[in-house]
Design an enzyme around this catalytic site. Structure first.
Site, PDB file in Angstrom:
ATOM      1  N   ASN A 171       0.855  -1.194   0.000  1.00 18.63           N
ATOM      2  CA  ASN A 171       0.000   0.000   0.000  1.00 18.63           C
ATOM      3  C   ASN A 171       0.890   1.243   0.000  1.00 18.63           C
ATOM      4  O   ASN A 171       0.956   1.989   0.984  1.00 18.63           O
ATOM      5  CB  ASN A 171      -0.923  -0.004   1.217  1.00 18.63           C
ATOM      6  N   PRO A 173       0.926   4.322  -1.128  1.00 21.63           N
ATOM      7  CA  PRO A 173       0.502   5.653  -0.675  1.00 21.63           C
ATOM      8  C   PRO A 173       0.471   5.791   0.846  1.00 21.63           C
ATOM      9  O   PRO A 173       0.653   6.896   1.366  1.00 21.63           O
ATOM     10  CB  PRO A 173      -0.906   5.791  -1.273  1.00 21.63           C
ATOM     11  N   ASP A 174       0.264   4.677   1.565  1.00 25.80           N
ATOM     12  CA  ASP A 174       0.219   4.734   3.026  1.00 25.80           C
ATOM     13  C   ASP A 174       1.583   4.988   3.648  1.00 25.80           C
ATOM     14  O   ASP A 174       1.668   5.441   4.797  1.00 25.80           O
ATOM     15  CB  ASP A 174      -0.306   3.412   3.597  1.00 25.80           C
ATOM     16  N   HIS A 175       2.640   4.666   2.922  1.00 31.13           N
ATOM     17  CA  HIS A 175       3.964   4.658   3.532  1.00 31.13           C
ATOM     18  C   HIS A 175       4.799   5.887   3.210  1.00 31.13           C
ATOM     19  O   HIS A 175       5.699   6.225   3.975  1.00 31.13           O
ATOM     20  CB  HIS A 175       4.739   3.409   3.089  1.00 31.13           C
TER      21      HIS A 175
END
Length: 406
Positions: A171, A173-175
């Site tokens: 994921n 975009p989360d990181h």
């Protein structure tokens, strides 16, 4: 030792899962008192996400959750109860920042939307991190990093030609883009408040920071109406620009040597094998036009090298090259990360010694590590109830028996 940069700042942290939790972790690791509001009735799904320490499942054993929640305190509040909502308001009254990454309307259901919170504390900084922002035709759509990557075009651009979109394998975009942009916005709002006394409502649509990663492809379309597509490691007109085999099982090296100077240095480092000396490979235009042939020849030259030795040899000649490392390589054998003290080992109440990421930057005269391990579920409930809410032990027991502190 100087005070940490964010000492004295308190965050009422309603975030969960990836991007929101990483945002508030960045604040916590730099001194903010981040109080994570949780509930056993509706767990943060990261608590039940692998990997688990020693392979043993448990609400307090997720390495993923731990790394995203270092230096925080955890309290359990049942926000579906009036008493739980009242305690949340008491916490907000003492907080500089209120953060959430729920779908728009969720905080409002609990009476904790921005307008409600502003009445509690007029100079509050309110961070909302939904997928699509607080307004628009799709603002209530649900999503995670995978769907954000799809909606922004990141998914479409990742993978091999003539194959299905592969994405980034995580994921992404989360990181990277979303927590870093959100934390930057919070710091800017804190500075604005220090100068003016005014709070801020920060509306982060998580799709939009992700778009910041796609500049060349967006420009290609806006300038030439070319939508692009999947190209694996290839980047026109760069060649060689890819991953090549090395000695051993599943050992690889990434090499980018498309400029003439770098190409000549690469050939010299490899011992000037005859099959790389063909005249059609002498210029960058020729290498791009004949990339399949010369990259096959390059792979023939790299396959007998140890990957670490080849990286050192190429870097010594000014060629951009990096070993394709595994997680084990990164944690146990990466000399640069070890030198910078990137990996931090902290004692967790249930998992024992665990490994954490330090912040990815260093600030002069300040420790650059997580201060303490991630909290157990509700580990600090009693402490916050006593020292923030001013409750007695008997009052805490009543609230717990009534299902408010769960």
């Amino acid at each position: 030792m100087k005070r940490l940069p964010l000492e004295g700042i308190r965050v009422a942290d309603f975030t969960w899962i990836g991007a929101g939790s990483f945002t508030t972790k960045l604040l916590a690791d730099h001194g903010a008192d981040v109080i994570k509001i949780e509930s056993a009735e509706r767990l943060d799904s990261l608590r039940s996400s692998r990997p688990y320490k020693d392979g043993i499942p448990g609400l307090n054993r997720s390495g993923y959750f731990a790394d995203r929640n270092s230096s925080k305190r955890s309290i359990t509040l049942n926000l579906k109860t009036a008493e739980g909502q009242d305690l949340a308001r008491q916490l907000i009254a003492t907080s500089d920042i209120v953060a959430n990454n729920f779908t728009p309307g969720t905080m409002e259901k609990f009476g904790l939307g921005y307008d409600d919170v502003k009445r509690i504390r007029n100079d509050v900084i309110y961070l909302a991190m939904s997928m699509q922002g607080a307004s628009g035709p799709e603002y209530k759509y649900l999503g995670y990093g995978l769907t954000i990557g799809a909606l922004t075009g990141l998914q479409f651009m990742c993978g091999l030609p003539d194959r299905e979109p592969a994405g980034t394998g995580t994921n992404f975009p989360d990181h990277i883009p979303n927590p870093c942009h959100a934390a930057f916005a919070v710091l800017a709002a804190l500075r604005h408040r220090r100068l003016t006394g005014q709070g801020q409502y920060i509306d982060v649509a998580q799709t939009e920071p992700t778009l910041a990663l796609l500049g060349p492809d967006i420009m290609k379309y806006s300038a030439n109406q070319e939508a692009g597509g999947r190209s694996g490691n290839q980047r026109m007109p760069r060649s060689p620009h890819g991953v090549f085999p090395c000695r051993g099982v599943d050992k690889w090296i990434a090499i980018s040597a498309w400029e003439d100077r770098a190409w000549n240095s690469l050939v010299a480092a490899l011992g000037e094998p005859a099959w790389l000396a063909a005249p059609e490979f002498a210029t960058s235009a020729g290498r791009w036009a004949n990339r399949a042939e010369h990259e096959t020849a390059l792979a023939r030259a790299t396959k007998d090298w140890d990957a670490e030795d080849l990286m050192a040899a190429l870097q010594a000649k000014g060629v951009a090259a990096g070993v394709v490392r595994t997680a084990a390589d990164i944690v146990d054998h990466d000399p640069q990360l070890q030198h910078r003290g990137h990996w931090v080992k902290l004692q967790h109440p249930e998992m024992g010694e665990t490994v954490y990421n330090a912040p990815p930057f260093r600030i002069s005269d300040h420790p650059s590590t997580p201060r303490y391990a991630a909290p157990l579920l509700g580990q600090h409930t009693d402490d916050v109830c006593r020292n923030v809410f001013g409750l007695s032990g008997a009052e805490i027991d009543v609230l717990r028996s009534n299902g408010v502190l769960t």
